[in-house]
Motif scaffolding. Structure first.
Motif, PDB file in Angstrom:
ATOM      1  N   SER A 188       0.823  -1.216   0.000  1.00 46.26           N
ATOM      2  CA  SER A 188       0.000   0.000   0.000  1.00 46.26           C
ATOM      3  C   SER A 188       0.853   1.260   0.000  1.00 46.26           C
ATOM      4  CB  SER A 188      -0.934  -0.001   1.214  1.00 46.26           C
ATOM      5  OG  SER A 188      -0.192  -0.039   2.421  1.00 46.26           O
TER       6      SER A 188
ATOM      7  N   SER B 173      -0.753   2.916   8.250  1.00 47.40           N
ATOM      8  CA  SER B 173      -1.212   1.530   8.242  1.00 47.40           C
ATOM      9  C   SER B 173      -0.676   0.774   9.452  1.00 47.40           C
ATOM     10  CB  SER B 173      -0.761   0.839   6.942  1.00 47.40           C
ATOM     11  OG  SER B 173      -1.328   1.464   5.815  1.00 47.40           O
TER      12      SER B 173
ATOM     13  N   THR C  54      -4.168   1.334  -4.265  1.00 49.96           N
ATOM     14  CA  THR C  54      -3.952   1.857  -2.909  1.00 49.96           C
ATOM     15  C   THR C  54      -5.260   1.854  -2.123  1.00 49.96           C
ATOM     16  OG1 THR C  54      -2.126   3.268  -3.660  1.00 49.96           O
ATOM     17  CG2 THR C  54      -3.173   3.855  -1.582  1.00 49.96           C
TER      18      THR C  54
ATOM     19  N   GLU D  74      -5.937  -1.510  -0.923  1.00 53.66           N
ATOM     20  CA  GLU D  74      -5.058  -1.952   0.155  1.00 53.66           C
ATOM     21  C   GLU D  74      -5.350  -1.243   1.476  1.00 53.66           C
ATOM     22  OE1 GLU D  74      -2.901  -4.513  -0.055  1.00 53.66           O
ATOM     23  OE2 GLU D  74      -3.978  -4.711  -1.940  1.00 53.66           O
TER      24      GLU D  74
END
Length: 445
Positions: free
Chosen positions: A66, A220, A391, A394
């Motif tokens: 990502s 993340s 992206t 993800e």
């Protein structure tokens, strides 16, 4: 300044084998996220990992994937989509072999992270090549609709492989499939895919690439670990990235790219769709093994109808879009996904129906949203568009798991009621975004 691409003529090339090659690669890349999911207990026992170590093994691939997708898409636009596609596949295949042979945590984590880097180069390049294979807008839209459903097939396929190998062989064999797929694709790519080369070089926005990669990865990680420090740091880095991009002559992501409301709601639907899919698979896998006592193999087998519906929906998505349009397909998908999540959240006799309705809704959501997200994108930004879409796919699982797992944990009652409560909240989110999508997609695409 953007760089136009000189593309070798493609009319004489067979598009079906080329699309099959790209689609298979996309499925394999996405399956890398879930290929260790059912096998995590076996990995923990063999390598003697702690719970925190196991979480890193599970998320290292997604963090790199990502975080680097936008840069990977931009590199594809600047240096040639086929070249970057093959480079990413090579790295993905070699690191998959390293993961299969890893004797301990250090090499396994390094290999998983390198897998994600290779996937971040290959995935947006593969999606950008669709525009070269299908120059006709209508055929391209149908191909893109099918492409939108491949993520769900890949995620489900990864879980199936994970369970099969964990039950009958070793979790290490699950990494053999990516090695074989990458090797075959690298051999076939020069024959099936058109070559492209930049007519004029443009500089890479190094600062922007560093900021967005660090921001997405840090954010993340903060979501996965529920740590406020990385969360705040990730947000600050992404805000700084936005400021830098607005003042750069050749930005990594032009701010105007996100200005269209249609594209914004399409990307939001992709985030939500991937979040709903990932969290439902996560909770179901735990429920079937921990509560109902199913083996890893039987747990994987329980998702066969789920995968079959995803494949069937992807096969007809292009025709449905051609007949009913993006607005109807996307809003119907969001509503059906909400209904499927509501059925699954009960964890009773309605579970079977939920496993059929949910993938149908997710498949329609991905198909409609993917076409809407890349429509009207200039050819020189096709790689960037592929990076942005991937992206969004993800970010969704990371965000969804972080939020919904937390909701499940705070809900009073047993484990099943917590899972059901979290999936019910996800169903509400799908219902809320459906009218917004219907409103912003009123104009025919």
């Amino acid at each position: 300044m953007t760089t136009p691409l000189a593309v070798s003529p493609a009319p004489t090339r067979p598009t079906a084998p080329a699309f099959a090659l790209l689609g298979t690669v996309q499925i394999v890349l996405i399956s890398g996220i879930t290929v260790v999911s059912v096998a995590l207990p076996a990995i923990q026992d063999e390598l003697r990992l702690s719970g925190g170590d196991l979480a890193l093994v599970s998320t290292a691939y997604g963090l790199a994937f990502s975080g680097l997708l936008l840069l990977g898409g931009r590199l594809a636009d600047l240096y040639g989509r086929r070249q970057v596609f093959m480079l990413g596949l090579g790295l993905f295949g070699v690191s998959s072999a390293a993961a299969a042979l890893a004797p301990g945590l250090a090499l396994l984590l390094t290999a998983r992270f390198a897998q994600g880097i290779g996937a971040a180069l290959a995935a947006p390049s593969a999606m950008a090549l669709l525009g070269v294979l299908f120059p006709d807008p209508h055929r391209r839209a149908r191909a893109t609709a099918v492409w939108g459903g491949l993520a769900g097939i890949g995620a489900t396929g990864g879980m199936l492989l994970s369970g099969v190998f964990a039950e009958w062989a070793s979790w290490r064999w699950a990494f053999g499939v990516p090695v074989i797929a990458a090797a075959l694709a690298i051999v076939a790519a020069p024959r099936l895919l058109p070559a492209d080369r930049p007519v004029r070089r443009a500089r890479i926005d190094i600062l922007g690439a560093a900021l967005v990669t660090a921001g997405l990865s840090t954010l993340s990680y903060g979501l996965v670990e529920s740590s406020y420090g990385p969360l705040i740091g990730g947000v600050v880095l992404l805000l700084t990235f936005m400021v830098v991009e607005s003042r750069t002559a050749a930005p990594l992501v032009p701010p105007a790219f996100f200005a269209a409301p249609r594209r914004a709601v399409a990307l939001a639907a992709i985030v939500l769709g991937s979040a709903g899919m990932a969290t439902s698979l996560f909770f179901l896998s735990l429920h079937l093994q921990q509560v109902r006592g199913l083996s890893p193999l039987l747990t994987s087998a329980a998702f066969l109808p789920y995968g079959a519906v995803l494949i069937g929906t992807g096969a007809v998505a292009g025709r449905l879009l051609g007949r009913f349009g993006i607005r109807i397909v996307l809003t119907t998908g969001l509503i059906m996904a909400a209904a499927g999540l509501a059925l699954v959240s009960r964890f009773d006799g309605a579970l079977v129906a939920g496993l059929l309705v949910l993938p149908f809704g997710i498949g329609l959501t991905f198909a409609g949203a993917t076409v809407a997200a890349v429509a009207d994108v200039p050819d020189e930004q096709a790689g960037l568009a592929g990076g942005v879409v991937n992206t969004a796919m993800e970010i969704g699982p990371t965000l969804g798991l972080a939020v919904l797992v937390s909701l499940a944990a705070v809900q009073a009652g047993d484990t099943t009621s917590g899972y059901g409560f979290a999936l019910g909240i996800a169903a509400v989110a799908f219902i809320l975004i459906a009218p917004i999508a219907a409103l912003l997609l009123r104009t025919p695409q």
